[in-house]
Write a protein that holds these residues in place. Structure first.
Motif, short mmCIF file in Angstrom:
data_model
loop_
_atom_site.label_atom_id
_atom_site.label_comp_id
_atom_site.label_asym_id
_atom_site.label_seq_id
_atom_site.Cartn_x
_atom_site.Cartn_y
_atom_site.Cartn_z
N GLY A 67 0.83 -1.08 0.14
CA GLY A 67 0.18 -0.05 0.10
C GLY A 67 0.91 1.39 0.10
O GLY A 67 0.61 2.26 -0.58
N LEU A 68 1.72 1.23 0.82
CA LEU A 68 2.70 2.47 0.89
C LEU A 68 3.58 2.67 -0.43
O LEU A 68 3.53 3.94 -0.87
CB LEU A 68 3.84 2.14 1.82
CG LEU A 68 5.06 3.13 2.20
CD1 LEU A 68 4.54 4.61 2.27
CD2 LEU A 68 6.05 2.77 3.21
N ILE A 69 3.93 1.70 -1.28
CA ILE A 69 4.67 2.00 -2.37
C ILE A 69 3.67 2.31 -3.69
O ILE A 69 3.83 3.17 -4.30
CB ILE A 69 5.45 0.63 -2.63
CG1 ILE A 69 6.75 0.36 -1.51
CG2 ILE A 69 6.16 0.66 -4.00
CD1 ILE A 69 7.19 -0.92 -1.67
N GLY A 70 2.47 1.23 -3.44
CA GLY A 70 1.46 1.51 -4.68
C GLY A 70 0.88 2.59 -4.64
O GLY A 70 0.38 3.06 -5.81
N MET A 71 0.38 3.25 -3.43
CA MET A 71 -0.47 4.46 -3.42
C MET A 71 0.21 5.60 -4.19
O MET A 71 -0.39 6.14 -5.25
CB MET A 71 -0.73 4.76 -2.21
CG MET A 71 -1.80 5.92 -1.84
SD MET A 71 -1.86 6.39 0.00
CE MET A 71 -0.49 7.29 0.22
N PRO A 72 1.28 6.14 -3.87
CA PRO A 72 1.94 7.31 -4.57
C PRO A 72 2.21 7.01 -6.04
O PRO A 72 2.11 8.01 -7.10
CB PRO A 72 3.33 7.70 -4.00
CG PRO A 72 3.49 6.43 -3.21
CD PRO A 72 2.20 5.58 -2.81
N LEU A 73 2.64 5.78 -6.34
CA LEU A 73 3.13 5.24 -7.76
C LEU A 73 1.78 5.34 -8.39
O LEU A 73 1.68 6.17 -9.57
CB LEU A 73 3.56 3.98 -7.86
CG LEU A 73 4.99 3.73 -7.39
CD1 LEU A 73 5.60 2.42 -7.42
CD2 LEU A 73 5.77 4.78 -8.28
N ALA A 74 0.47 4.75 -8.10
CA ALA A 74 -0.56 4.74 -8.67
C ALA A 74 -1.23 6.34 -8.73
O ALA A 74 -1.88 6.64 -9.95
CB ALA A 74 -1.83 3.92 -8.05
N MET A 75 -1.05 7.12 -7.90
CA MET A 75 -1.73 8.44 -8.13
C MET A 75 -0.89 9.27 -9.04
O MET A 75 -1.30 10.16 -9.97
CB MET A 75 -1.62 9.11 -6.49
CG MET A 75 -2.43 8.51 -5.69
SD MET A 75 -2.76 9.33 -4.05
CE MET A 75 -3.85 10.89 -4.81
N VAL A 76 0.73 8.87 -8.95
CA VAL A 76 1.32 9.63 -10.25
C VAL A 76 0.80 9.29 -11.41
O VAL A 76 0.63 10.25 -12.29
CB VAL A 76 2.97 9.54 -9.81
CG1 VAL A 76 3.55 9.95 -11.18
CG2 VAL A 76 3.43 10.28 -8.54
N ARG A 77 0.61 8.14 -11.79
CA ARG A 77 0.10 7.64 -13.03
C ARG A 77 -1.09 8.01 -13.37
O ARG A 77 -1.52 8.36 -14.42
CB ARG A 77 0.33 6.31 -13.07
CG ARG A 77 1.67 5.41 -13.06
CD ARG A 77 1.92 3.92 -13.20
NE ARG A 77 1.21 3.48 -14.54
CZ ARG A 77 2.10 3.30 -15.67
NH1 ARG A 77 3.52 3.40 -15.26
NH2 ARG A 77 1.67 2.80 -16.74
N GLY A 78 -1.97 7.88 -12.24
CA GLY A 78 -3.39 8.48 -12.37
C GLY A 78 -3.52 9.92 -12.60
O GLY A 78 -4.44 10.41 -13.55
N HIS A 79 -3.00 10.79 -11.85
CA HIS A 79 -3.28 12.16 -11.87
C HIS A 79 -2.01 13.22 -12.45
O HIS A 79 -2.13 14.17 -12.56
CB HIS A 79 -3.61 12.68 -10.27
CG HIS A 79 -4.72 12.09 -9.85
ND1 HIS A 79 -5.94 12.23 -10.11
CD2 HIS A 79 -4.71 11.33 -8.86
CE1 HIS A 79 -6.75 11.72 -9.46
NE2 HIS A 79 -6.19 10.88 -8.66
N GLY A 80 -0.92 12.35 -12.88
CA GLY A 80 0.10 13.07 -13.64
C GLY A 80 0.00 13.10 -15.02
O GLY A 80 -1.29 13.09 -15.38
#
Length: 406
Positions: A67-80
């Protein structure tokens, strides 16, 4: 003159230093916050005296670590730059889950332990495991309930608002407010149609949308926004921009709302007349508009009121409640706003209060001005609403001169 110039230069330098310090602080917060959101639940649930078998502890740690690793990675791909909706859904959901787990790990990890210890309910491993399963149970219930609350069609909130300057001919004017629909990665076209159908049952004279229509461009979210074209009002449908429009081609949203039959009140007003009396309905761009760099976009209240009779009652649409200071200084009678979501996921409410003068509901500012802050019709990001229900608002305007009914 030289001294004044030197003083100004010193002030500018100090301000620049302060701004630089704030930027550094924000960078640290953005790095530390995700770690805390996952590390605190990990400690409370797995390592604070539970003594779970090693495979259980390692498995739980690995799950929370993902969760710690996946959350920021997913948010960058999703909102970046990539704007991948599936990644935004994953990242936003993990953000909501981590916030709820963190909150209740802190509250129950401390309070429940204290209560159980004082009550003599044992200690050590038994107490720790009671806390773990209670936190998990509370979090699971709140997340399931919060998801259902976020995805349902909002309930209608009805209230009468008396405006001392409102003429008797305008008494009973029905104003419907929707805001913060946030059409986004989760397709809500069906939900949007049901919201608009509910609005149409309210027989509104005026329907208002106070911004944050969507997360994404008008071209990308057009299908979700299209039902807004079916909304009915006897007098007008009006719209102002929110801050999220300025993350995603605001002018495109202004143009689409115009095509759907809504009147964008970009620092301008219209007149609503009934029974021989007149109400000024004005709107301003969001307060973030000017910093967006879009030509002609800014919050300009004087422009919105230009040519309006100052003796007439005025209803103002402004996305953020904080604009009420300017509204009160200009003698506005009623400001309608959104933006806060009522906090959306408790206890985020308390952080919203730092930035805004009102979290939700009707409040009074200055000698004349009322502010109504909606909790919002949709949700942003995490698909959860916890202790912050969404709403469609029906405000019935009342005149002190209205005739008495037998």
């Amino acid at each position: 003159m030289t001294n004044a110039g030197e003083a100004q230069s010193a002030d500018d330098s100090a301000h620049a230093t302060q701004q630089s310090g704030l930027r550094h602080l924000m960078r640290y917060i953005l790095l530390i916050a995700p770690v805390l959101l996952w590390a605190v639940p990990c400690w409370v649930l797995l390592y604070a005296g539970q003594n779970y078998p090693l495979p259980v502890a390692l498995g739980g740690t690995a799950l929370l670590g993902l969760g710690l690793i996946g959350m920021p990675l997913a948010m960058v791909r999703g909102h970046g730059r990539r704007q991948q909706d599936w990644a935004a859904i994953v990242g936003d959901t993990l953000l909501g889950v981590s916030w709820v787990l963190f909150t209740w790990s802190v509250l129950l990890g401390v309070l429940l332990r204290l209560v159980l210890t004082v009550a003599g309910a044992g200690g050590g491993q038994n107490l720790a495991r009671i806390v773990t399963w209670t936190v998990l149970g509370v979090a699971a219930v709140l997340l399931a309930w919060g998801y259902a609350e976020a995805r349902r069609v909002p309930r209608v909130r009805r209230l009468d608002v008396q405006l001392p300057r409102l003429g008797a001919g305008l008494d009973g004017t029905r104003v419907v407010l929707i805001t913060d629909t946030h059409y986004g990665p989760l397709d809500r076209a069906h939900w949007s149609a049901r919201v608009c159908a509910t609005v149409n049952t309210l027989e509104a004279d005026l329907v208002c949308h106070t911004g944050d229509i969507a997360d994404g461009t008008a071209e990308r979210r057009r299908a979700q926004a299209a039902p807004l074209g079916t909304v009915r009002a006897t007098r007008a449908r009006v719209y102002v921009t929110g801050n999220h429009e300025y993350y995603s081609e605001a002018q495109g949203w202004v143009d689409l709302m115009d095509k759907l039959g809504w009147e964008p009140l970009r620092n301008r007003h219209l007149l609503l007349e009934r029974g021989g009396d007149t109400l000024v309905v004005a709107g301003v761009d969001d307060v973030t508009a000017e910093s967006s760099g879009l030509d002609g976009h800014r919050a300009h209240l004087a422009g919105a009121l230009k040519g309006a009779d100052p003796g007439l009652p005025t209803l103002l649409l402004a996305h953020q409640p904080k604009f009420v200071d300017q509204a009160a200084a200009s003698g506005i009678d009623l400001q309608l706003s959104g933006h806060t979501h009522g906090g959306q996921i408790w206890p985020f409410h308390h952080l919203v209060r730092i930035d805004q003068p009102s979290l939700a509901g009707l409040s009074r500012h200055g000698t004349r001005t009322h502010l109504y802050t909606s909790r919002g019709t949709g949700f942003w990001g995490p698909p959860f609403r916890v202790f912050a229900p969404s709403e469609i608002t029906l405000l019935v305007l009342r005149s002190p001169q209205r005739p008495l009914t037998p």
